[in-house]
Write a protein that holds these residues in place. Structure first.
Motif, PDB file in Angstrom:
ATOM      1  N   ALA A   1       0.845  -1.293  -0.037  1.00 13.22           N
ATOM      2  CA  ALA A   1      -0.031   0.064  -0.022  1.00 13.22           C
ATOM      3  C   ALA A   1       0.818   1.162  -0.153  1.00 13.22           C
ATOM      4  N   VAL A   2       2.022   1.051   0.697  1.00 12.32           N
ATOM      5  CA  VAL A   2       2.830   2.440   0.856  1.00 12.32           C
ATOM      6  C   VAL A   2       3.675   2.524  -0.603  1.00 12.32           C
ATOM      7  N   LEU A   3       4.105   1.545  -1.083  1.00 14.82           N
ATOM      8  CA  LEU A   3       4.650   1.691  -2.220  1.00 14.82           C
ATOM      9  C   LEU A   3       3.532   2.260  -3.433  1.00 14.82           C
ATOM     10  N   LEU A   4       2.419   1.550  -3.488  1.00 15.77           N
ATOM     11  CA  LEU A   4       1.419   2.303  -4.313  1.00 15.77           C
ATOM     12  C   LEU A   4       0.898   3.456  -4.130  1.00 15.77           C
TER      13      LEU A   4
ATOM     14  N   PRO B   1       0.474   8.077  -6.946  1.00 16.35           N
ATOM     15  CA  PRO B   1      -0.225   9.344  -6.822  1.00 16.35           C
ATOM     16  C   PRO B   1       0.653  10.597  -6.330  1.00 16.35           C
ATOM     17  N   ALA B   2       1.639  10.365  -5.380  1.00 14.46           N
ATOM     18  CA  ALA B   2       2.517  11.344  -5.157  1.00 14.46           C
ATOM     19  C   ALA B   2       3.361  12.034  -6.193  1.00 14.46           C
TER      20      ALA B   2
ATOM     21  N   ALA C   1      10.177   9.127  -0.194  1.00 13.57           N
ATOM     22  CA  ALA C   1       9.734   8.436   1.405  1.00 13.57           C
ATOM     23  C   ALA C   1       9.020   7.084   1.251  1.00 13.57           C
ATOM     24  N   CYS C   2       8.005   7.262   0.371  1.00 14.09           N
ATOM     25  CA  CYS C   2       7.024   6.001   0.128  1.00 14.09           C
ATOM     26  C   CYS C   2       7.773   4.737  -0.325  1.00 14.09           C
ATOM     27  N   ILE C   3       8.460   5.032  -1.266  1.00  9.70           N
ATOM     28  CA  ILE C   3       9.212   3.969  -1.930  1.00  9.70           C
ATOM     29  C   ILE C   3      10.182   3.151  -1.012  1.00  9.70           C
TER      30      ILE C   3
ATOM     31  N   ALA D   1       9.711  -0.329   0.646  1.00 11.36           N
ATOM     32  CA  ALA D   1      10.606  -1.453   0.395  1.00 11.36           C
ATOM     33  C   ALA D   1      11.298  -2.093   1.765  1.00 11.36           C
ATOM     34  N   VAL D   2      11.356  -1.315   2.851  1.00 13.20           N
ATOM     35  CA  VAL D   2      11.789  -1.712   4.090  1.00 13.20           C
ATOM     36  C   VAL D   2      10.498  -2.628   4.721  1.00 13.20           C
ATOM     37  N   LEU D   3       9.451  -2.238   4.688  1.00 19.99           N
ATOM     38  CA  LEU D   3       8.320  -3.240   5.002  1.00 19.99           C
ATOM     39  C   LEU D   3       7.982  -4.572   4.425  1.00 19.99           C
ATOM     40  N   LEU D   4       8.456  -4.391   3.087  1.00 15.63           N
ATOM     41  CA  LEU D   4       8.236  -5.715   2.173  1.00 15.63           C
ATOM     42  C   LEU D   4       9.821  -6.549   2.455  1.00 15.63           C
ATOM     43  N   LEU D   5      10.982  -5.854   3.135  1.00 16.44           N
ATOM     44  CA  LEU D   5      12.033  -6.485   3.223  1.00 16.44           C
ATOM     45  C   LEU D   5      11.780  -7.966   3.561  1.00 16.44           C
TER      46      LEU D   5
END
Length: 847
Positions: A419-422, A426-427, A445-447, A451-455
């Motif tokens: 969700a954060v990556l997506l 729009p940003a 920042a979102c990327i 990426a850290v959350l999906l690590l």
């Protein structure tokens, strides 16, 4: 009774403070390496951001002081294009009832003969100068002519110019006037001018005569009568001014300079912030592993009555102490770096915004306090999650033998990460706010966060792809990563962040450099280029010299180029005007997008920056102020321009001369006849005028010089990339040092089962390589996405430049492979102390 409990709790907390301080804060000294790495990362992040801020503020301060000196007591300034405006406007303004005093100024960037340098030369009216800008009043040398200020060949130097040029009263200042050398007599100095300003003053009539500016001015300084509102006068005067001439407050030029360099400074500051963010990851890594190692200690403290909240606060205090100490040291190092940057790169950090200034280092207490606070916040953020985890674990579970090896389930938050990556998409569509690409920064920042959350999910996916056969050490390393992915995630988070930063900057810089190289090849089609000098105010090619250049044997064709500027809007820097021979369809320009070129002299080509800042698309009509009158022109196309971020327009030279009557030129592109020698033609060209007047260069030399300037501009970026890599390696070393110490019983058991120290070392090397590999893969993927955001959003919105994507695949692969190898080595070195312990003693700790 209930009302007394909070007071009792606070009193107990005060009594616990001195007792618990050695337990918690002393832990920072006991785990010296992890603390040192965390501290170093925060120090570097704060120092880099502080250095950028200090350099920029010092340069702006020096620039502002110079402008205030030049404007003196002026309330308003009438300014025009680089080519100036009709001096008849001065007489009209000076007689208006609202004006108490008006001072005409002719500002010329005078090229020093035989040198690639220039000097700001002001032509002034000595009688009106005293009423508006008394600090610029010249003083004749002792024993000199008291009326020297009225002589047409007398010049007065400020202390900065006198020291830089090594001249004093009686010497000759040799400058270039058109295509001829001119010797001016140094008749005195400027006592009211600050030492750092390289400035000279002479009589305005003499300046107009010698430099070919008869009947022209570049500025008029106005002092209003008492009680007259400046805003009302500005509106009334603007309605009476010719097109392209604006009236503004003196501080407007300072705001223009600040806005021009703001995007560059903010981008560098945010890169430093990413380094600081990586420092926060290191604090998180060190604190998380410290919590793992100290579970038993915390369990005993909890059993003795230590409250969860108190334990949570003390663990946060550990991170805050590291952050604050790092912030203080970083502020000191930042000022040292700023001093070095001012000495080596100047006040523009190599970007050319404040060239010619010699700023003095300034200490800003408020800014320094903010950066110290940022360091503390980084430490607080890094310690938050480990502290919360430690406070929530029950004492019984923490006292269980072997539980010190647990570090979360390592599953992460894949749905939240996606969700954060997506959200970064729009940003990217957010338009710039106040000229800053805030949407692009939010996307970056979102990327990173996504990426850290999906690590953890990435680590689990890579484990499933790894084979389970091979040496024992390899199988143990893979099994460990699969069973305890939390360890790898903790160590790899800092690696991912630093690799993402380095990869994104490498992609952006490589794309930019490749695009600039291709752009230079397209805009430099001639065999030789002749220039009267960078200082277009005093160095130019008149019609007679143009004819002589075209008649040199071996010259097939000469394309003359004229440079000027246009004032299109108040509060914005001038737009560059370039006039040169152009193909009717614009095929000789680096066009972007479609064009609607046609026949006729009423078409103009605009740069990308011009389109972004002022609008206008191919086929539309825009109005430009030429020769003091508005001229409607049709936009024929948009071209790529990496030299001017404030916008540029290009006209065909014949059309420009028809519209303005200006027959001068600044540059000449020489096309050689077949078989002609470039060296022979260059020698013949230089022989047309006095030595040192003309600058002659080949396209290859111009390209090489331009790319050197490009590399200097990104020198700070390269430094940030190196810091990011060092921080990533430091994170791996710190994490594995703590993990190896926590796993000494595991190593002892493996030794009892028959594994040698070399096999355990090989296992650690593979674990380090796998951990770094997870971070490198994630970092390269995130870095590629961030690189696209930098290219398509941040750079376009900051500097109005588009570029073609160029990925340095080989460099990135070598970088990733080298980082994995270094991480493997760091893991082995970090675990040597734990492996050196006796196997029997290590196993007995579990009995």
């Amino acid at each position: 009774m209930s009302g007394g409990r909070p007071s009792a709790g606070r009193a107990a907390s005060r009594r616990e403070g001195p007792v618990l301080a050695p337990v918690f804060l002393g832990s920072l000294a006991r785990r010296r390496m992890a603390t040192l790495f965390s501290l170093a990362a925060i120090v570097l992040g704060v120092a880099l951001g502080m250095a950028v801020q200090v350099v920029h503020e010092s340069a702006l301060g020096e620039f502002g002081r110079g402008l205030r000196t030049l404007s003196g007591q002026a309330d308003l300034q009438v300014v025009g294009p680089r080519g100036g405006f009709d001096e008849a406007l001065y007489a009209r303004l000076a007689t208006r009832p609202e004006i108490a005093a008006a001072s005409p100024v002719l500002e010329i960037e005078a090229r020093l003969t035989g040198r690639d340098d220039s000097l700001t030369l002001l032509g002034v009216d000595i009688f009106t100068l005293a009423q508006v800008s008394p600090r610029l009043l010249p003083r004749a040398a002792d024993g000199g002519d008291r009326f020297a200020a009225l002589a047409d060949d007398a010049v007065f130097l400020g202390e900065g110019a006198s020291q830089a040029l090594g001249l004093r009263a009686g010497d000759r200042l040799r400058v270039q006037a058109g295509s001829e050398p001119l010797a001016l007599r140094v008749a005195g100095d400027l006592p009211g001018l600050e030492a750092g300003r390289r400035l000279a003053v002479m009589d305005i009539a003499g300046a107009q005569w010698h430099f070919g500016w008869l009947g022209r001015l570049t500025r008029i300084d106005l002092r209003l009568r008492e009680g007259v509102p400046a805003d009302a006068v500005r509106a009334a005067l603007q309605a009476d001014l010719p097109a392209g001439v604006l009236v503004q407050v003196p501080a407007a030029a300072e705001d223009e300079a600040a806005n021009l360099s703001r995007a560059y400074r903010v981008n560098l500051t945010l890169l430093a912030a990413i380094a600081l963010l990586t420092g926060g990851f290191l604090v998180f890594s060190a604190q998380a592993l410290s919590v793992v190692r100290r579970r038993t200690e915390f369990a005993f403290l909890r059993a003795l009555g230590l409250a969860r909240a108190t334990l949570f606060r003390w663990l946060l205090a550990e991170g805050v102490v590291v952050g604050l100490v790092g912030g203080v040291l970083g502020v000191g190092l930042g000022h040292a770096l700023a001093w070095g940057a001012l000495s080596l790169l100047g006040g523009d950090l190599g970007a050319g915004y404040f060239s010619g200034l010699s700023p003095r280092l300034q200490f800003e207490a408020g800014t320094s306090a903010i950066y110290v606070l940022l360091g503390g916040l980084a430490g607080l953020a890094g310690a938050w999650l480990p502290a919360r985890e430690a406070a929530t674990v029950s004492p019984a579970r923490a006292l269980k033998a072997g539980d010190e090896a647990a570090l979360g389930d390592g599953r992460g938050h894949p749905r939240l990460g996606v969700a954060v990556l997506l959200a970064s998409l729009p940003a990217c569509l957010i338009p710039p706010l106040a000229g800053l690409p805030l949407g692009g920064y939010l996307a970056v920042a979102c990327i990173l966060a996504g990426a850290v959350l999906l690590l953890p999910a990435l680590a689990a996916g890579l484990v499933r792809l790894l084979p389970l056969d091979g040496p024992v050490s390899a199988r143990l390393a893979v099994a460990r990563l699969a069973a305890a992915p939390g360890h790898a995630v903790t160590a790899a988070a800092g690696v991912l962040t630093s690799v993402a930063l380095a990869a994104a900057m490498a992609i952006m810089v490589a794309s930019f450099r490749d695009s600039v190289d291709q752009w230079l090849a397209q805009i430099l089609p001639a065999d030789l280029y002749v220039r009267g000098g960078k200082a277009s105010g005093s160095a130019y090619l008149d019609e007679a010299l143009q004819a002589r250049l075209a008649g040199v044997p071996g010259v097939a064709r000469v394309d003359f180029i004229r440079h000027d500027s246009l004032r299109l809007a108040e509060g914005r820097p001038p737009v560059a005007l370039i006039a040169r021979p152009l193909a009717a369809d614009g095929s000789d320009l680096p066009l972007v997008g479609r064009s609607v070129a046609g026949e006729g002299a009423s078409q103009v080509w605009i740069s990308e920056a011009m389109q972004d800042l002022y609008g206008g698309s191919p086929g539309q009509s825009i109005e430009l102020p030429l020769a003091g009158r508005p001229v409607a022109l049709r936009v024929a196309g948009v071209w790529r321009d990496y030299a001017r971020q404030t916008g540029a327009v290009m006209l065909d030279l014949a059309a420009y001369r028809h519209l303005t009557g200006d027959r001068l030129a600044n540059d000449a592109a020489i096309h050689l006849a077949p078989g002609a020698s470039a060296d022979a033609v260059a020698e013949a060209l230089t022989g047309l005028v006095a030595p040192g007047v003309l600058e002659i260069a080949r396209p290859g030399e111009i390209r090489a010089l331009s790319l050197r300037i490009f590399d200097r501009t990104f020198a700070v970026t390269y430094l940030l990339e190196a810091v990011a890599v060092a921080i990533g390696l430091a994170g791996v070393a710190a994490s594995f040092a703590a993990l190896a110490a926590a796993r000494r019983r595991e190593f002892g058991m493996l030794r009892h089962l028959g594994l040698t120290r070399r096999q355990i070392g090989a296992m650690l090397a593979r674990e380090g390589a796998l951990t770094a590999g997870v971070g490198v893969v994630g970092g390269l993927l995130a870095g590629g996405a961030i690189g696209l955001v930098l290219i398509e959003v941040v750079n376009r919105q900051s500097f109005h430049w588009s570029m073609d994507l160029h990925v340095p695949w080989l460099s990135l692969l070598l970088f990733g492979g080298g980082l994995v190898a270094l991480a493997a080595l760091a893991a082995v070195v970090a675990g040597r102390q734990a492996m050196a312990r006796s196997a029997v003693l290590a196993v007995r700790e579990d009995w």
